[in-house]
Every structure is written in structure tokens, then in C-alpha cells.
Write a protein that holds these residues in place. Structure first.
Motif, PDB file in Angstrom:
ATOM      1  N   GLN A   2       0.756  -1.179   0.143  1.00  0.00           N
ATOM      2  CA  GLN A   2       0.019   0.079   0.006  1.00  0.00           C
ATOM      3  C   GLN A   2       0.871   1.195   0.047  1.00  0.00           C
ATOM      4  O   GLN A   2       1.882   1.365   0.729  1.00  0.00           O
ATOM      5  CB  GLN A   2      -0.968   0.008   1.174  1.00  0.00           C
ATOM      6  N   LEU A   4       0.959   5.548  -0.406  1.00  0.00           N
ATOM      7  CA  LEU A   4       0.132   6.799  -0.761  1.00  0.00           C
ATOM      8  C   LEU A   4       1.071   7.750  -1.453  1.00  0.00           C
ATOM      9  O   LEU A   4       2.432   8.121  -1.264  1.00  0.00           O
ATOM     10  CB  LEU A   4       0.083   7.554   0.791  1.00  0.00           C
ATOM     11  N   PRO A  27       0.377   5.388 -10.928  1.00  0.00           N
ATOM     12  CA  PRO A  27      -0.412   4.533  -9.873  1.00  0.00           C
ATOM     13  C   PRO A  27      -0.866   3.224 -10.815  1.00  0.00           C
ATOM     14  O   PRO A  27      -1.065   2.146 -10.430  1.00  0.00           O
ATOM     15  CB  PRO A  27      -1.487   5.441  -9.203  1.00  0.00           C
ATOM     16  N   HIS A  36      -0.695  -1.187  -4.773  1.00  0.00           N
ATOM     17  CA  HIS A  36      -1.853  -0.112  -4.578  1.00  0.00           C
ATOM     18  C   HIS A  36      -1.741   0.970  -4.129  1.00  0.00           C
ATOM     19  O   HIS A  36      -1.244   1.522  -3.069  1.00  0.00           O
ATOM     20  CB  HIS A  36      -3.002  -0.879  -3.659  1.00  0.00           C
ATOM     21  N   ARG A  38      -2.967   5.007  -3.459  1.00  0.00           N
ATOM     22  CA  ARG A  38      -4.034   5.976  -3.225  1.00  0.00           C
ATOM     23  C   ARG A  38      -3.312   7.347  -3.465  1.00  0.00           C
ATOM     24  O   ARG A  38      -2.161   7.320  -2.907  1.00  0.00           O
ATOM     25  CB  ARG A  38      -4.503   5.841  -1.768  1.00  0.00           C
ATOM     26  N   THR A  39      -3.870   8.088  -3.945  1.00  0.00           N
ATOM     27  CA  THR A  39      -3.244   9.593  -4.404  1.00  0.00           C
ATOM     28  C   THR A  39      -3.857  10.814  -3.574  1.00  0.00           C
ATOM     29  O   THR A  39      -5.126  10.798  -3.728  1.00  0.00           O
ATOM     30  CB  THR A  39      -3.365   9.631  -5.670  1.00  0.00           C
ATOM     31  N   ALA A  72     -12.983  10.307  -0.417  1.00  0.00           N
ATOM     32  CA  ALA A  72     -12.343   9.296  -1.163  1.00  0.00           C
ATOM     33  C   ALA A  72     -13.354   9.088  -2.354  1.00  0.00           C
ATOM     34  O   ALA A  72     -14.445   9.229  -2.258  1.00  0.00           O
ATOM     35  CB  ALA A  72     -12.339   7.915  -0.255  1.00  0.00           C
ATOM     36  N   ARG A  74     -13.140   7.476  -6.643  1.00  0.00           N
ATOM     37  CA  ARG A  74     -12.387   7.043  -7.929  1.00  0.00           C
ATOM     38  C   ARG A  74     -12.496   7.613  -9.125  1.00  0.00           C
ATOM     39  O   ARG A  74     -13.728   7.901  -9.538  1.00  0.00           O
ATOM     40  CB  ARG A  74     -12.678   5.594  -8.023  1.00  0.00           C
ATOM     41  N   ASP A  79      -7.517   5.901  -7.356  1.00  0.00           N
ATOM     42  CA  ASP A  79      -8.002   5.704  -6.106  1.00  0.00           C
ATOM     43  C   ASP A  79      -7.759   7.092  -5.321  1.00  0.00           C
ATOM     44  O   ASP A  79      -6.453   7.265  -4.939  1.00  0.00           O
ATOM     45  CB  ASP A  79      -7.524   4.423  -5.344  1.00  0.00           C
ATOM     46  N   LEU A  80      -8.440   8.016  -5.078  1.00  0.00           N
ATOM     47  CA  LEU A  80      -8.240   9.367  -4.573  1.00  0.00           C
ATOM     48  C   LEU A  80      -8.543   9.657  -3.301  1.00  0.00           C
ATOM     49  O   LEU A  80      -9.308   9.311  -2.912  1.00  0.00           O
ATOM     50  CB  LEU A  80      -8.602  10.474  -5.650  1.00  0.00           C
ATOM     51  N   LEU A  81      -7.602  10.360  -2.832  1.00  0.00           N
ATOM     52  CA  LEU A  81      -8.095  10.920  -1.433  1.00  0.00           C
ATOM     53  C   LEU A  81      -7.848  12.628  -1.730  1.00  0.00           C
ATOM     54  O   LEU A  81      -6.784  13.104  -1.684  1.00  0.00           O
ATOM     55  CB  LEU A  81      -7.101  10.532  -0.374  1.00  0.00           C
ATOM     56  N   TRP A 129      -6.844   1.890   6.503  1.00  0.00           N
ATOM     57  CA  TRP A 129      -6.025   1.973   5.532  1.00  0.00           C
ATOM     58  C   TRP A 129      -4.629   2.632   5.909  1.00  0.00           C
ATOM     59  O   TRP A 129      -4.704   3.947   6.489  1.00  0.00           O
ATOM     60  CB  TRP A 129      -6.266   2.501   4.230  1.00  0.00           C
TER      61      TRP A 129
END
Ligand code: ADP
Length: 484
Positions: A2, A4, A27, A36, A38-39, A72, A74, A79-81, A129
Motif C-alpha cells: 500500500q 500513498l 499509480p 496499490h 492512493r493519491t 475518497a 475513484r 483511487d483518490l483522497l 488503510w
């Protein structure tokens, strides 16, 4: 694993330059290596508008002057934050500056908040996460490894990578902001965030990250030299064996001349003659004489000193005098826009300019022009020469940074060995650029040689597959033994 990723711009949501392309594409490519990503990015209005379905992932009360929350969502496989902090990001204009005014006065707080949030996620902000590694891009995310270093962590600290996409942008802010930026007093030191008496965001990222990457091996070397290190060469030399260069890839689905929806005629290496219709469309659009045999050069660029656009302006009489044409798409410094605007009038029929940002048109230039000019004084990686390779638009480039690493000069030996893909010149001067233009035009006048150059460039793998494998190897080496 995982991961970031933290960036201030991410294609296709918000883009001002190559950083967005990398943050948007890497990504997806890393997913194939079981990573995986997350951005995390700021919730500018244009980002929030494009989100669609979203869920609140965390509340962030009192984040640098106001309440914020993490959303959060997509978008296009990402997969965005998204950091929704209206007091920092809900305003018109660009990500970094207000139109006609300049940089936002609170950029220190705006991007410290981004980094702070990244560090919080790295320390377990989200109940379900937690990344094993945090990858911070450029100065805007630069404080992330610093916050992680000084912060109290609830478990194992994630590994950190800082990537420099352009050392020219460093994010320096007054020392008086130290407490407001939630940096402890002891951080204001050479072995901390202090940089020439100020707070250096990029400096912090370079100092605190477990590993530093930049976007080409040659640029990784160049920035360790005082001449190109922009004040950070000493620190970068110290990082020596934890500093490496990974050349960017391009999104080869988005940039594929065989399927490109922006082109009048699509083509591949076996049907290069179809480019003629695209060339004609460009000549029409830019108001040039419809001369199918004139070598047509193009530029797609920010119009700045870095990009060597003043050199090109000075070389224009030679380019036009040799029967060539130029189409330019770009925006930037006013004197350069004025200069090129004047050239389009002076050399009407041979030089055409469109000022502004136009993604479809940038595809059409690559698909119709014969060659793309990239006379940069420095270029960390450069993307337009990679698009040029993929589109049979021969790159004519300064031998610096990523341009040196991605184009093989068509000198006699390389031509004989069948490895040439473009034209390089050095030093980065008007004289060397003019010589390169002459050389390119001579190559163009030999259709078989030219076609071989085009076909070879088009066969090069400029996708994300190799760079993604390199990042995956790096991530794995940095997290080995950390228990993820
Ligand atoms: P930098 O990030 O320094 O501007 P790069 O070559 O790495 O330079 O990336 C520039 C990106 O922006 C490329 O994708 C290029 O096609 C695009 N670009 C630059 N100027 C324009 C423009 N005026 N219109 C459309 N795209 C542009």
C-alpha cells in the motif's frame, strides 16, 4: 503493498505540467506490480467538480486556519483522497497562482496542509488503510517526510520517497512561519527544514526522505553539480547513494497515433504517409502556406527561459531562410509571447502561433509536424520529446537532462548502426541550435533516412512499464523488513 502518493496536480483532474502526467499515470502502471496506490491531492474547485461519487474518509478540524475533510473517490482507475479544505483551495484561478496577481499569498499554508494530511495518513489517520510508503512529489509535498520525522507515530513509520520533477521550484517561505506551519523549533536547522535562513519545503523533502528520485539519470547527476544544483547541490551530493533517476513514461493509450481521436488521420509506423493530411490540417489551422514538402517544426511548451524559447526566437530567421516552417503552441512569459506573435506576422505563411493551453491541439502537432523542437537549458525529463518519438515527430533536443537520456542523436555512427531517433545539440546556444536545425533539414531531405528515424522512434518503448518496474523495485527495497 500500500502506497500513498502526494501531489499538487494529477492528470486528468488538474494539470499545469509534467508532474500531473506522472502522478496520474504511475499509480495505474504500479497496479500491475501488485502495488496499490492512493493519491492525495488538494480539493481545488475543478477537482471537486469532477469527482462524482465520493465518501468522507476523515474529518480534519482546524487544518491550518479552517475545518477540512478528506474525501475518497475513484476517477479513471485512480483511487483518490481529496483534501477538501475550502479556506485553502476554494477559489478561482490556478493551483498555485491567481490570474494576473501571482502566487497565492498563503501557498505555504496551502501546501503545508497537504503534507500535514499526508503525514497524518502515514501515521494511521484512516482506520482501515495505512500505507507502507509515502511518495511525495515536488516542493508542494516536500514537508511530508519532515512531518513524519517529527511527528509522533502510532505504529511503524512508513518509508518515504521524495521525487523532484523540477529543482527550479523549491517552495521557500519566511522562518517566521515555523510555528504556524506546525514545525518544532529544533527543525529550523541545517539538519532540518532550514534553507538559507528560510523554510525550504523541497529542501525538507530532500533531507528527510529515505530515498530521493528525480526523473532521469542525467538530471540526477546534473543537480549534484553547483552549476545546475540551484543551491541544493551540496545536499544532493550528500544524498549521493540514496539519489537516483527514473525516466518518466507516457500514457501510451492516451498517446497512440493509431487510435488518437484528436487526429484527422490516424496512422502507425507502416502508414506514415497518412501523416500528410495531419500536416496539411496544421498548416491550415495556423495560417501557413500549404507546402507539403516544407519541413514543419513544432513547439508545445511553456514559454520560459528554461525551455530555451528565446534561443528559438533568435534562430527563426535561419529556420525560415532554409524553407522550413514553425507552428508553436504555448503560453508563458509575456516578452516571449510578444516575440513569437511578432514573428508570426513578420514571417506570415511560415510561422504560426497559438497562445494558450490546448490538449487536443498538442496531439495534432505531434501527429502532423515533422519534428518537435525542445531547446531547453535544463530539462529534468521532458515529455514532449517522448510523445514525438511515439508519433514519428522527430525530436530535436538540447543534450541536457532527460532529453539526453531519451533521444539518440543521428550522428554518422548512430545512423550507420541504425540506432538514431532524433537530433541532439550542445551547448545550448543559438549557434548550436541553428546547426541542429540545418542538420535536421538535411535529414528531412533524405526521405528514406527520415522514415527510418521515424519508424525507429515509434518502436521505442516509452510507456510506463519500465519506469513502473523501477519504482516497484525501489519501493520494495525501502519497505523490506518493515512488515507490510
Ligand atoms: P514541464 O512539465 O516542464 O512543462 P514537460 O515536457 O515535462 O514540461 O511536460 C509538459 C506537458 O505539458 C506535456 O504533456 C505537454 O504536452 C504539455 N503542454 C505544455 N504546454 C502545452 C500547451 N500550451 N497546450 C497543451 N499542452 C501543453
Amino acid at each position: 503493498m500500500q502506497v500513498l502518493s502526494v501531489a499538487s496536480e494529477v492528470y486528468p483532474l488538474v494539470k499545469t505540467g509534467g508532474l500531473a502526467d506522472v502522478a496520474g499515470a504511475l499509480p495505474l502502471a504500479l497496479a500491475r506490480h501488485g502495488i496499490h496506490v492512493r493519491t492525495l491531492l488538494p480539493g481545488y474547485p475543478r477537482v471537486l467538480e469532477r469527482l462524482g461519487e465520493r465518501a468522507e474518509a476523515a474529518a480534519l478540524p482546524d487544518l491550518f486556519g479552517g475545518d477540512a475533510r478528506l474525501l475518497a473517490a475513484r476517477v479513471g482507475g485512480l483511487d483518490l483522497l481529496v483534501l477538501d479544505a475550502p479556506h485553502l483551495y476554494d477559489r478561482p484561478g490556478g493551483p498555485y497562482a491567481a490570474p494576473g496577481v501571482g502566487d497565492w499569498p498563503d501557498n505555504a499554508q496551502r501546501f503545508a496542509a497537504l503534507a500535514w494530511t499526508a503525514a497524518a495518513i502515514g501515521q494511521g489517520l484512516l482506520p482501515d488503510w495505512r500505507p507502507a510508503l509515502v511518495h511525495a512529489h515536488d516542493w508542494q509535498a516536500g514537508l511530508t517526510p519532515a512531518y513524519l520525522a517529527y511527528g509522533r507515530t502510532l505504529g511503524p513509520r512508513p518509508a518515504t520517497v521524495t521525487t523532484v520533477h523540477n529543482l527550479a521550484f523549491q517552495g521557500q517561505y519566511p522562518a517566521s512561519l515555523l510555528a504556524e506551519l506546525r514545525l518544532p523549533p529544533e527543525s529550523f536547522a541545517v539538519d532540518g527544514v532550514e534553507y538559507y535562513g528560510a523554510i525550504g519545503f523541497l529542501k525538507a523533502g530532500l533531507h528527510f526522505a529515505d530515498h530521493v528520485t528525480t526523473v532521469s539519470p542525467t538530471y540526477a547527476q546534473e543537480i549534484q553539480d553547483p552549476a545546475s544544483g540551484m543551491g541544493l547541490d551540496g545536499l544532493l551530493r550528500k544524498r549521493g547513494d540514496t539519489l537516483s533517476g527514473i525516466v518518466n513514461g507516457i500514457d501510451d493509450a492516451e498517446w497512440d497515433p493509431a487510435t488518437d481521436r484528436h487526429l484527422a488521420e490516424r496512422y502507425d509506423a507502416g502508414s506514415l504517409e497518412r501523416r500528410a493530411a495531419n500536416k496539411r490540417a496544421l498548416q491550415e489551422r495556423f495560417g501557413l502556406d500549404l507546402r507539403p514538402d516544407a519541413p514543419l517544426f513544432c513547439v508545445v511548451s511553456r514559454l520560459t527561459w528554461q525551455k530555451g524559447m528565446d534561443l528559438l526566437l533568435a534562430a527563426l530567421p535561419e529556420l525560415v531562410g532554409n524553407g522550413a516552417q514553425l507552428v508553436l503552441l504555448g503560453s508563458g512569459d509575456t516578452p516571449l509571447e510578444t516575440g513569437f506573435g511578432g514573428a508570426a506576422v513578420h514571417y506570415a505563411g511560415a510561422v504560426g502561433c497559438i497562445f494558450g493551453y490546448d490538449e487536443p491541439l498538442s496531439h495534432q502537432l505531434q501527429g502532423g509536424a515533422d519534428a518537435i523542437l525542445v531547446p531547453s537549458r535544463f530539462e529534468p525529463c521532458g515529455l514532449t520529446q517522448l510523445y514525438g518519438l511515439r508519433y514519428g515527430c522527430i525530436p530535436v533536443v538540447a543534450r541536457v537532462g532527460g532529453l539526453a537520456d531519451t533521444v539518440v542523436d543521428a550522428n554518422d555512427a548512430a545512423l550507420a548502426d541504425g540506432v538514431a531517433t532524433g537530433v541532439q545539440f550542445s551547448p545550448v546556444t543559438v549557434g548550436a541550435l541553428v546547426a541542429a536545425l540545418h542538420r535536421t533539414i538535411r535529414l528531412y531531405r533524405q526521405p528514406e533516412v527520415w522514415r527510418a528515424l521515424q519508424a525507429r522512434g515509434m518502436s521505442r518503448d516509452v510507456s510506463w512499464s519500465r519506469p513502473a518496474a523501477q519504482y516497484a523495485t525501489l519501493y520494495k527495497s525501502l519497505t523490506a523488513g518493515r512488515g507490510d
